[in-house]
Design a protein around this motif. Sequence first.
Motif, PDB file in Angstrom:
ATOM      1  N   ILE A  47      41.851  48.085  21.352  1.00 17.40           N
ATOM      2  CA  ILE A  47      42.483  47.320  22.647  1.00 17.40           C
ATOM      3  C   ILE A  47      42.524  48.298  23.006  1.00 17.40           C
ATOM      4  CG2 ILE A  47      44.740  46.541  23.000  1.00 17.40           C
ATOM      5  CD1 ILE A  47      44.454  45.343  20.059  1.00 17.40           C
ATOM      6  N   ALA A  48      42.764  48.244  24.805  1.00 15.15           N
ATOM      7  CA  ALA A  48      42.464  49.216  26.054  1.00 15.15           C
ATOM      8  C   ALA A  48      43.775  48.377  26.535  1.00 15.15           C
ATOM      9  CB  ALA A  48      41.631  49.311  26.870  1.00 15.15           C
ATOM     10  N   ILE A  49      44.808  49.228  26.971  1.00 17.63           N
ATOM     11  CA  ILE A  49      46.204  49.421  27.704  1.00 17.63           C
ATOM     12  C   ILE A  49      45.690  49.931  28.925  1.00 17.63           C
ATOM     13  CG2 ILE A  49      48.631  49.157  27.634  1.00 17.63           C
ATOM     14  CD1 ILE A  49      48.299  48.960  24.574  1.00 17.63           C
ATOM     15  N   TYR A  50      46.388  49.082  30.490  1.00 18.94           N
ATOM     16  CA  TYR A  50      45.739  50.242  31.169  1.00 18.94           C
ATOM     17  C   TYR A  50      46.637  49.454  32.516  1.00 18.94           C
ATOM     18  CZ  TYR A  50      41.832  46.777  32.278  1.00 18.94           C
ATOM     19  OH  TYR A  50      41.195  46.201  32.130  1.00 18.94           O
ATOM     20  N   LYS A  51      46.862  50.285  33.577  1.00 16.37           N
ATOM     21  CA  LYS A  51      47.985  49.718  34.335  1.00 16.37           C
ATOM     22  C   LYS A  51      46.593  49.333  35.514  1.00 16.37           C
ATOM     23  CE  LYS A  51      51.692  50.224  35.586  1.00 16.37           C
ATOM     24  NZ  LYS A  51      53.027  48.692  35.328  1.00 16.37           N
ATOM     25  N   ASP A  74      50.434  45.596  37.899  1.00 16.82           N
ATOM     26  CA  ASP A  74      50.237  44.619  36.653  1.00 16.82           C
ATOM     27  C   ASP A  74      50.349  45.538  35.647  1.00 16.82           C
ATOM     28  OD1 ASP A  74      50.543  42.435  38.244  1.00 16.82           O
ATOM     29  OD2 ASP A  74      48.447  41.977  38.590  1.00 16.82           O
ATOM     30  N   LEU A  75      49.792  45.123  34.426  1.00 19.94           N
ATOM     31  CA  LEU A  75      49.879  46.147  33.046  1.00 19.94           C
ATOM     32  C   LEU A  75      48.648  44.867  32.583  1.00 19.94           C
ATOM     33  CD1 LEU A  75      50.626  47.570  30.293  1.00 19.94           C
ATOM     34  CD2 LEU A  75      52.364  46.404  29.816  1.00 19.94           C
ATOM     35  N   LYS A  76      47.224  45.550  31.827  1.00 17.57           N
ATOM     36  CA  LYS A  76      46.323  44.846  31.223  1.00 17.57           C
ATOM     37  C   LYS A  76      46.502  45.384  30.129  1.00 17.57           C
ATOM     38  CE  LYS A  76      43.975  43.624  35.110  1.00 17.57           C
ATOM     39  NZ  LYS A  76      43.014  42.335  35.357  1.00 17.57           N
ATOM     40  N   ASN A 111      49.513  36.237  32.686  1.00 15.50           N
ATOM     41  CA  ASN A 111      48.116  35.224  32.266  1.00 15.50           C
ATOM     42  C   ASN A 111      47.178  36.122  31.312  1.00 15.50           C
ATOM     43  OD1 ASN A 111      48.762  34.377  34.840  1.00 15.50           O
ATOM     44  ND2 ASN A 111      47.973  36.550  35.406  1.00 15.50           N
ATOM     45  N   VAL A 112      45.747  34.835  30.443  1.00 15.49           N
ATOM     46  CA  VAL A 112      45.687  35.214  29.375  1.00 15.49           C
ATOM     47  C   VAL A 112      44.219  34.694  29.977  1.00 15.49           C
ATOM     48  CG1 VAL A 112      44.841  34.795  27.004  1.00 15.49           C
ATOM     49  CG2 VAL A 112      46.982  35.232  27.428  1.00 15.49           C
ATOM     50  N   ARG A 113      42.730  35.307  30.137  1.00 20.06           N
ATOM     51  CA  ARG A 113      41.816  35.062  30.081  1.00 20.06           C
ATOM     52  C   ARG A 113      40.954  35.093  28.519  1.00 20.06           C
ATOM     53  NH1 ARG A 113      38.227  37.661  33.643  1.00 20.06           N
ATOM     54  NH2 ARG A 113      36.118  36.376  33.897  1.00 20.06           N
ATOM     55  N   LEU A 114      40.186  34.563  28.390  1.00 18.54           N
ATOM     56  CA  LEU A 114      38.804  34.611  28.015  1.00 18.54           C
ATOM     57  C   LEU A 114      37.870  34.027  28.795  1.00 18.54           C
ATOM     58  CD1 LEU A 114      38.688  33.472  23.922  1.00 18.54           C
ATOM     59  CD2 LEU A 114      36.773  32.864  25.416  1.00 18.54           C
ATOM     60  N   TYR A 115      37.171  35.247  27.995  1.00 19.77           N
ATOM     61  CA  TYR A 115      35.622  34.965  28.784  1.00 19.77           C
ATOM     62  C   TYR A 115      34.507  35.848  27.941  1.00 19.77           C
ATOM     63  CZ  TYR A 115      36.520  40.150  30.347  1.00 19.77           C
ATOM     64  OH  TYR A 115      37.314  41.176  31.030  1.00 19.77           O
ATOM     65  N   ASP A 116      33.391  35.485  28.577  1.00 24.01           N
ATOM     66  CA  ASP A 116      32.203  36.343  27.694  1.00 24.01           C
ATOM     67  C   ASP A 116      31.539  37.741  29.003  1.00 24.01           C
ATOM     68  OD1 ASP A 116      31.258  33.837  26.303  1.00 24.01           O
ATOM     69  OD2 ASP A 116      30.313  32.765  28.167  1.00 24.01           O
ATOM     70  N   VAL A 141      50.046  40.779  32.634  1.00 17.93           N
ATOM     71  CA  VAL A 141      51.383  41.011  32.727  1.00 17.93           C
ATOM     72  C   VAL A 141      51.873  41.519  34.118  1.00 17.93           C
ATOM     73  CG1 VAL A 141      53.953  41.693  31.991  1.00 17.93           C
ATOM     74  CG2 VAL A 141      52.130  42.146  30.350  1.00 17.93           C
ATOM     75  N   LYS A 142      52.113  40.005  35.030  1.00 14.75           N
ATOM     76  CA  LYS A 142      52.000  39.884  36.447  1.00 14.75           C
ATOM     77  C   LYS A 142      53.133  40.806  36.590  1.00 14.75           C
ATOM     78  CE  LYS A 142      49.623  38.815  38.992  1.00 14.75           C
ATOM     79  NZ  LYS A 142      48.328  39.257  39.342  1.00 14.75           N
ATOM     80  N   ASP A 143      53.214  41.936  37.771  1.00 13.23           N
ATOM     81  CA  ASP A 143      54.752  42.473  38.057  1.00 13.23           C
ATOM     82  C   ASP A 143      55.278  43.680  37.254  1.00 13.23           C
ATOM     83  OD1 ASP A 143      54.109  41.638  41.060  1.00 13.23           O
ATOM     84  OD2 ASP A 143      54.568  40.325  40.160  1.00 13.23           O
ATOM     85  N   CYS A 144      54.737  43.976  36.076  1.00 11.64           N
ATOM     86  CA  CYS A 144      55.135  45.061  34.694  1.00 11.64           C
ATOM     87  C   CYS A 144      55.364  46.624  35.897  1.00 11.64           C
ATOM     88  CB  CYS A 144      54.219  44.800  33.874  1.00 11.64           C
ATOM     89  SG  CYS A 144      55.425  45.821  32.659  1.00 11.64           S
ATOM     90  N   LEU A 145      56.769  46.752  36.184  1.00  8.17           N
ATOM     91  CA  LEU A 145      56.664  47.813  36.705  1.00  8.17           C
ATOM     92  C   LEU A 145      56.845  49.217  35.314  1.00  8.17           C
ATOM     93  CD1 LEU A 145      59.140  47.122  38.856  1.00  8.17           C
ATOM     94  CD2 LEU A 145      56.753  47.338  39.423  1.00  8.17           C
ATOM     95  N   GLN A 146      56.607  48.593  34.507  1.00  9.79           N
ATOM     96  CA  GLN A 146      56.657  50.422  33.051  1.00  9.79           C
ATOM     97  C   GLN A 146      55.749  50.825  33.639  1.00  9.79           C
ATOM     98  OE1 GLN A 146      59.452  47.988  32.656  1.00  9.79           O
ATOM     99  NE2 GLN A 146      59.811  48.741  31.041  1.00  9.79           N
ATOM    100  N   GLU A 147      55.740  52.269  32.950  1.00  2.89           N
ATOM    101  CA  GLU A 147      55.083  53.060  33.023  1.00  2.89           C
ATOM    102  C   GLU A 147      54.687  53.327  31.791  1.00  2.89           C
ATOM    103  OE1 GLU A 147      53.547  55.146  35.707  1.00  2.89           O
ATOM    104  OE2 GLU A 147      55.050  53.651  36.932  1.00  2.89           O
TER     105      GLU A 147
END
Length: 170
Positions: free
Chosen positions: A152-156, A160-162, A119-124, A136-142
């Motif tokens: 760029i921020a990457i977190y669980k 989900d992976l965001k 899912n990609v979301r662009l918002y103000d 990324v839905k249901d991404c089980l990777q650590e």
Amino acid sequence: MEEEKVIQLLRHYRHNLMNHLQIIHGYASMGKTDKVMQKLNHFMAYLEEERKLVNLHVPAFALYLLQFESLHTNFRLTYHIDSENNDLQPVDELLVKRCDQMMEKIEMLTDEMALYELNVRLYDLSFKEIQLEFTVKDCLQEIQSKNENQEIAIYKEGNDLKCTVSVICE
């Protein structure tokens, strides 16, 4: 854009359109009007998101999203545009660059043989700042908390992976 690339994009777009219509037709032929209405509503919502995307005046970013699944075959994309800014033209190429950077990181953290829902979301965030969020839905990777790129921020978040990045609009 070269003519061959335009035809390829139209071919892909037509294929997706036919898939939606065939599913609706199948439910209609079985008399499942509740399913027909559900699929029509889903498709109309998709077209509304596409309208919002095109009205941002970001042709490179729009093309990136519209041809996304042909470039990243193990991801199924949905996108949501929640921005009141109707002219992001000055940051069009930067949006594509940030998307490429985020997908590079996401692909390093996912299994290329697995199928993922993205899912990609662009918002103000404010009048002059927007946020791009990839989920990324249901991404089980650590993932490691180490982020070499501070933009760029990457977190669980649960399963989900965001991946998020802010873009200043000027």
